[in-house]
Write a protein that holds these residues in place. Structure first.
Motif, PDB file in Angstrom:
ATOM      1  N   GLU A 174       0.876  -1.169   0.000  1.00 30.81           N
ATOM      2  CA  GLU A 174       0.000   0.000   0.000  1.00 30.81           C
ATOM      3  C   GLU A 174       0.909   1.214   0.000  1.00 30.81           C
ATOM      4  O   GLU A 174       2.116   1.105   0.223  1.00 30.81           O
ATOM      5  CB  GLU A 174      -0.907  -0.045   1.235  1.00 30.81           C
ATOM      6  CG  GLU A 174      -2.010   1.011   1.278  1.00 30.81           C
ATOM      7  CD  GLU A 174      -1.589   2.257   2.049  1.00 30.81           C
ATOM      8  OE1 GLU A 174      -2.264   3.287   1.914  1.00 30.81           O
ATOM      9  OE2 GLU A 174      -0.577   2.201   2.776  1.00 30.81           O
ATOM     10  N   ASN A 233      -6.641  -3.017   7.797  1.00 32.66           N
ATOM     11  CA  ASN A 233      -6.521  -1.926   6.832  1.00 32.66           C
ATOM     12  C   ASN A 233      -6.804  -2.387   5.414  1.00 32.66           C
ATOM     13  O   ASN A 233      -7.360  -1.634   4.605  1.00 32.66           O
ATOM     14  CB  ASN A 233      -5.131  -1.306   6.930  1.00 32.66           C
ATOM     15  CG  ASN A 233      -4.969  -0.451   8.178  1.00 32.66           C
ATOM     16  OD1 ASN A 233      -5.953  -0.014   8.769  1.00 32.66           O
ATOM     17  ND2 ASN A 233      -3.739  -0.227   8.590  1.00 32.66           N
ATOM     18  N   TYR A 281     -10.389  -1.970   4.834  1.00 32.42           N
ATOM     19  CA  TYR A 281     -10.737  -0.594   4.487  1.00 32.42           C
ATOM     20  C   TYR A 281     -10.469  -0.335   3.009  1.00 32.42           C
ATOM     21  O   TYR A 281     -11.309   0.207   2.280  1.00 32.42           O
ATOM     22  CB  TYR A 281      -9.887   0.400   5.285  1.00 32.42           C
ATOM     23  CG  TYR A 281     -10.188   0.533   6.755  1.00 32.42           C
ATOM     24  CD1 TYR A 281     -11.460   0.337   7.271  1.00 32.42           C
ATOM     25  CD2 TYR A 281      -9.180   0.897   7.640  1.00 32.42           C
ATOM     26  CE1 TYR A 281     -11.720   0.485   8.622  1.00 32.42           C
ATOM     27  CE2 TYR A 281      -9.428   1.054   9.001  1.00 32.42           C
ATOM     28  CZ  TYR A 281     -10.697   0.845   9.483  1.00 32.42           C
ATOM     29  OH  TYR A 281     -10.948   0.997  10.820  1.00 32.42           O
ATOM     30  N   TRP A 282      -9.260  -0.685   2.582  1.00 35.42           N
ATOM     31  CA  TRP A 282      -8.809  -0.333   1.237  1.00 35.42           C
ATOM     32  C   TRP A 282      -9.545  -1.109   0.148  1.00 35.42           C
ATOM     33  O   TRP A 282      -9.564  -0.670  -1.000  1.00 35.42           O
ATOM     34  CB  TRP A 282      -7.294  -0.532   1.133  1.00 35.42           C
ATOM     35  CG  TRP A 282      -6.524   0.374   2.051  1.00 35.42           C
ATOM     36  CD1 TRP A 282      -6.835   1.665   2.380  1.00 35.42           C
ATOM     37  CD2 TRP A 282      -5.333   0.071   2.773  1.00 35.42           C
ATOM     38  NE1 TRP A 282      -5.904   2.174   3.254  1.00 35.42           N
ATOM     39  CE2 TRP A 282      -4.971   1.225   3.514  1.00 35.42           C
ATOM     40  CE3 TRP A 282      -4.514  -1.066   2.858  1.00 35.42           C
ATOM     41  CZ2 TRP A 282      -3.842   1.264   4.331  1.00 35.42           C
ATOM     42  CZ3 TRP A 282      -3.397  -1.020   3.667  1.00 35.42           C
ATOM     43  CH2 TRP A 282      -3.066   0.138   4.397  1.00 35.42           C
ATOM     44  N   SER A 283     -10.123  -2.248   0.496  1.00 33.68           N
ATOM     45  CA  SER A 283     -10.918  -2.987  -0.489  1.00 33.68           C
ATOM     46  C   SER A 283     -12.412  -2.732  -0.299  1.00 33.68           C
ATOM     47  O   SER A 283     -13.245  -3.461  -0.816  1.00 33.68           O
ATOM     48  CB  SER A 283     -10.612  -4.484  -0.421  1.00 33.68           C
ATOM     49  OG  SER A 283     -10.862  -4.999   0.876  1.00 33.68           O
ATOM     50  N   PHE A 284     -12.737  -1.654   0.419  1.00 32.20           N
ATOM     51  CA  PHE A 284     -14.114  -1.175   0.589  1.00 32.20           C
ATOM     52  C   PHE A 284     -14.991  -2.195   1.306  1.00 32.20           C
ATOM     53  O   PHE A 284     -16.165  -2.374   0.988  1.00 32.20           O
ATOM     54  CB  PHE A 284     -14.718  -0.817  -0.773  1.00 32.20           C
ATOM     55  CG  PHE A 284     -15.685   0.352  -0.718  1.00 32.20           C
ATOM     56  CD1 PHE A 284     -15.320   1.547  -0.108  1.00 32.20           C
ATOM     57  CD2 PHE A 284     -16.935   0.267  -1.274  1.00 32.20           C
ATOM     58  CE1 PHE A 284     -16.197   2.629  -0.066  1.00 32.20           C
ATOM     59  CE2 PHE A 284     -17.827   1.342  -1.244  1.00 32.20           C
ATOM     60  CZ  PHE A 284     -17.457   2.526  -0.630  1.00 32.20           C
ATOM     61  N   LYS A 292     -18.870   2.000   8.270  1.00 35.77           N
ATOM     62  CA  LYS A 292     -19.481   1.847   6.940  1.00 35.77           C
ATOM     63  C   LYS A 292     -20.173   0.491   6.905  1.00 35.77           C
ATOM     64  O   LYS A 292     -19.549  -0.543   7.184  1.00 35.77           O
ATOM     65  CB  LYS A 292     -18.428   1.914   5.838  1.00 35.77           C
ATOM     66  CG  LYS A 292     -18.961   1.472   4.465  1.00 35.77           C
ATOM     67  CD  LYS A 292     -17.847   1.203   3.487  1.00 35.77           C
ATOM     68  CE  LYS A 292     -18.342   0.491   2.244  1.00 35.77           C
ATOM     69  NZ  LYS A 292     -18.460  -0.965   2.371  1.00 35.77           N
ATOM     70  N   GLU A 328     -15.378   6.929  -3.344  1.00 37.45           N
ATOM     71  CA  GLU A 328     -14.841   6.375  -2.101  1.00 37.45           C
ATOM     72  C   GLU A 328     -14.202   5.010  -2.332  1.00 37.45           C
ATOM     73  O   GLU A 328     -13.188   4.684  -1.707  1.00 37.45           O
ATOM     74  CB  GLU A 328     -15.935   6.302  -1.036  1.00 37.45           C
ATOM     75  CG  GLU A 328     -16.380   7.678  -0.572  1.00 37.45           C
ATOM     76  CD  GLU A 328     -17.230   7.639   0.682  1.00 37.45           C
ATOM     77  OE1 GLU A 328     -17.216   6.596   1.381  1.00 37.45           O
ATOM     78  OE2 GLU A 328     -17.895   8.645   0.967  1.00 37.45           O
ATOM     79  N   ASN A 388      -9.926   4.468  -1.869  1.00 33.08           N
ATOM     80  CA  ASN A 388      -9.293   3.437  -1.055  1.00 33.08           C
ATOM     81  C   ASN A 388      -8.524   2.429  -1.906  1.00 33.08           C
ATOM     82  O   ASN A 388      -7.345   2.155  -1.650  1.00 33.08           O
ATOM     83  CB  ASN A 388     -10.357   2.706  -0.226  1.00 33.08           C
ATOM     84  CG  ASN A 388     -10.869   3.538   0.928  1.00 33.08           C
ATOM     85  OD1 ASN A 388     -10.232   3.638   1.963  1.00 33.08           O
ATOM     86  ND2 ASN A 388     -12.032   4.147   0.759  1.00 33.08           N
ATOM     87  N   ALA A 389      -9.180   1.870  -2.914  1.00 28.61           N
ATOM     88  CA  ALA A 389      -8.580   0.760  -3.660  1.00 28.61           C
ATOM     89  C   ALA A 389      -7.322   1.161  -4.428  1.00 28.61           C
ATOM     90  O   ALA A 389      -6.424   0.337  -4.625  1.00 28.61           O
ATOM     91  CB  ALA A 389      -9.614   0.168  -4.621  1.00 28.61           C
ATOM     92  N   ARG A 407      -4.989   2.915  -3.445  1.00 29.35           N
ATOM     93  CA  ARG A 407      -3.827   2.948  -2.559  1.00 29.35           C
ATOM     94  C   ARG A 407      -3.066   1.621  -2.581  1.00 29.35           C
ATOM     95  O   ARG A 407      -1.907   1.563  -2.166  1.00 29.35           O
ATOM     96  CB  ARG A 407      -4.259   3.257  -1.123  1.00 29.35           C
ATOM     97  CG  ARG A 407      -4.858   4.639  -0.922  1.00 29.35           C
ATOM     98  CD  ARG A 407      -5.180   4.885   0.543  1.00 29.35           C
ATOM     99  NE  ARG A 407      -3.969   4.888   1.348  1.00 29.35           N
ATOM    100  CZ  ARG A 407      -3.256   5.970   1.618  1.00 29.35           C
ATOM    101  NH1 ARG A 407      -3.623   7.148   1.126  1.00 29.35           N
ATOM    102  NH2 ARG A 407      -2.170   5.898   2.372  1.00 29.35           N
ATOM    103  N   GLN A 436      -6.282   9.380  -8.016  1.00 27.62           N
ATOM    104  CA  GLN A 436      -7.593   9.331  -7.366  1.00 27.62           C
ATOM    105  C   GLN A 436      -8.519  10.427  -7.890  1.00 27.62           C
ATOM    106  O   GLN A 436      -9.724  10.207  -8.075  1.00 27.62           O
ATOM    107  CB  GLN A 436      -7.419   9.474  -5.852  1.00 27.62           C
ATOM    108  CG  GLN A 436      -6.741   8.287  -5.189  1.00 27.62           C
ATOM    109  CD  GLN A 436      -6.293   8.603  -3.770  1.00 27.62           C
ATOM    110  OE1 GLN A 436      -6.040   9.754  -3.427  1.00 27.62           O
ATOM    111  NE2 GLN A 436      -6.186   7.579  -2.942  1.00 27.62           N
TER     112      GLN A 436
END
Length: 399
Positions: A240, A254, A257-260, A273, A317, A321-322, A324, A379
């Motif tokens: 990341e 984390n 988070y980054w994969s929603f 979320k 959104e 995240n993705a 990153r 992004q």
């Protein structure tokens, strides 16, 4: 309303402890100087929050848990044990649960670390930030370099499955040489995981009101290039923008988070979320920020904001995240998480491909080295995606 189909996202749990011994001049997190620590009452509030959210999680197991702050290590091991027991009695925990807790080297105690480990915490994240005493003083940290080294050794000796070191670069007056010396000290401790990120000046901080002199852009470029090579030579893999790990030690919390993925957020100022497939909605919730007000409130009064993500929100959104992630993401994941067709992304993807910021490997969208270097620009391409077309995914299966 989106057409959510496929499997529900994994579910994580974030727990916020909002107190610190002092407020650092760069910190824009929801943290408050410690005057009195109402441990028992605050744990009660956390468990009440979790209880109130049970109806929204569709009986999913918690795959990861993260106790952040603030400085969670200010809490006693007994309170953390009570918290973990309370969580385990209310929700199903995955057999291989990753349970992280943040700790400040200035509040590190061997007996506390042993108690946290006994309570079920198996990953410790130490907020070192620098191993140079002058830099630590500039950053307002309460520990010195010797205490940081002792805390790392103590955590590793306690038997945590993973110890993460948080380290900053681009500090006031920092040279490439001093940044690399700092990184070398961290790598010499053989951490399983390293979070190495650039100091940024955030609004509503002391550094924003009284800006320090930061390294020039060309120095920052040298620091990042040499740092990447140094970590690669030490066996840490970047996965990341600011995260590096040895094989099998990537932070699953984390990554969710980054994969929603979905996550509950409990505690003062915590964010969450949640996907609600029966309603065709994805919502974000924020709890009351100030701990004193938060603890005076009850139930739903602690929810300071709840909003449904519209289609534009979902697109941006997800991409925020993705993108990153070094390996990027598969287009199918976008459709699964957002309930929208990946065709919506065609125009900004083509623009990113033309700019050499992104590569498309049979549907796997992956930032290039240039894209990682300029990931804010990458992004931004997805900020105003045209969603006027009817491109929601028709549900074939249901949650």
């Amino acid at each position: 309303m989106t057409s959510l189909c496929g499997q529900l996202p994994p579910l994580a749990l974030y727990i916020h402890m909002p107190w610190c011994e002092s407020k650092c001049p760069y910190c824009d997190f929801n943290s408050h100087p410690l005057y009195d620590l109402p441990e028992a009452d605050y744990i009660d509030c956390l468990l009440q929050d979790l209880e109130a959210d049970l109806t929204k999680i569709q009986h999913r197991p918690i795959v990861s848990l993260f106790v952040g702050g603030g400085t969670p290590s200010l809490f006693s091991a007994r309170s953390i044990q009570r918290l973990m027991d309370g969580v385990a009695s209310r929700v199903e925990l995955a057999d291989d649960l990753e349970a992280t807790m943040e700790a400040n080297p200035g509040s590190a105690e061997s007996s506390k670390f042993q108690g946290f480990r006994a309570a079920g915490i198996n990953r410790l994240s130490l907020g070192v930030q620098s191993f140079q005493d002058t830099a630590l003083q500039q950053l307002g940290r309460i520990h010195n370099s010797d205490e940081a080294l002792v805390a790392i050794e103590m955590a590793q000796a306690t038997g945590f499955d993973c110890v993460n070191i948080d380290l900053m670069h681009g500090l006031p007056g920092q040279s490439t040489l001093s940044a690399m010396a700092d990184l070398s000290v961290a790598l010499n401790q053989q951490p399983a995981h390293l979070s190495w990120y650039q100091l940024t000046i955030e609004p509503n901080t002391l550094f924003h009101r009284q800006p320090p002199t930061l390294p020039r852009e060309e120095i920052m470029g040298d620091i990042e290039a040499q740092g990447l090579q140094q970590m690669k030579d030490a066996g840490l893999q970047q996965y990341e923008v600011s995260a590096y790990a040895r094989p099998s030690y990537r932070c699953r919390h984390n990554l969710n988070y980054w994969s929603f993925g979905d996550y509950l957020g409990i505690g003062a100022g915590a964010h969450g979320k949640i996907t609600l497939p029966a309603e065709g909605r994805v919502i974000r919730r924020t709890r009351t920020r100030h701990p004193e007000t938060y603890m005076q409130q009850q139930g739903s009064d602690r929810i300071s904001e709840e909003r449904e993500l519209n289609e534009q929100d979902l697109v941006f959104e997800f991409m925020l995240n993705a993108l990153r992630l070094v390996k990027g993401f598969d287009k199918d994941l976008f459709s699964q998480r957002c309930g929208l067709s990946a065709q919506l992304l065609k125009q900004p993807i083509n623009e990113a491909l033309n700019l050499k910021l992104l590569s498309d490997l049979n549907g796997q969208l992956q930032p290039t080295s240039l894209g990682l270097q300029f990931h804010n620009d990458l992004q931004a391409l997805f900020l105003d995606v045209d969603i006027s077309q009817k491109l929601a995914i028709e549900p074939e299966t249901h949650f």
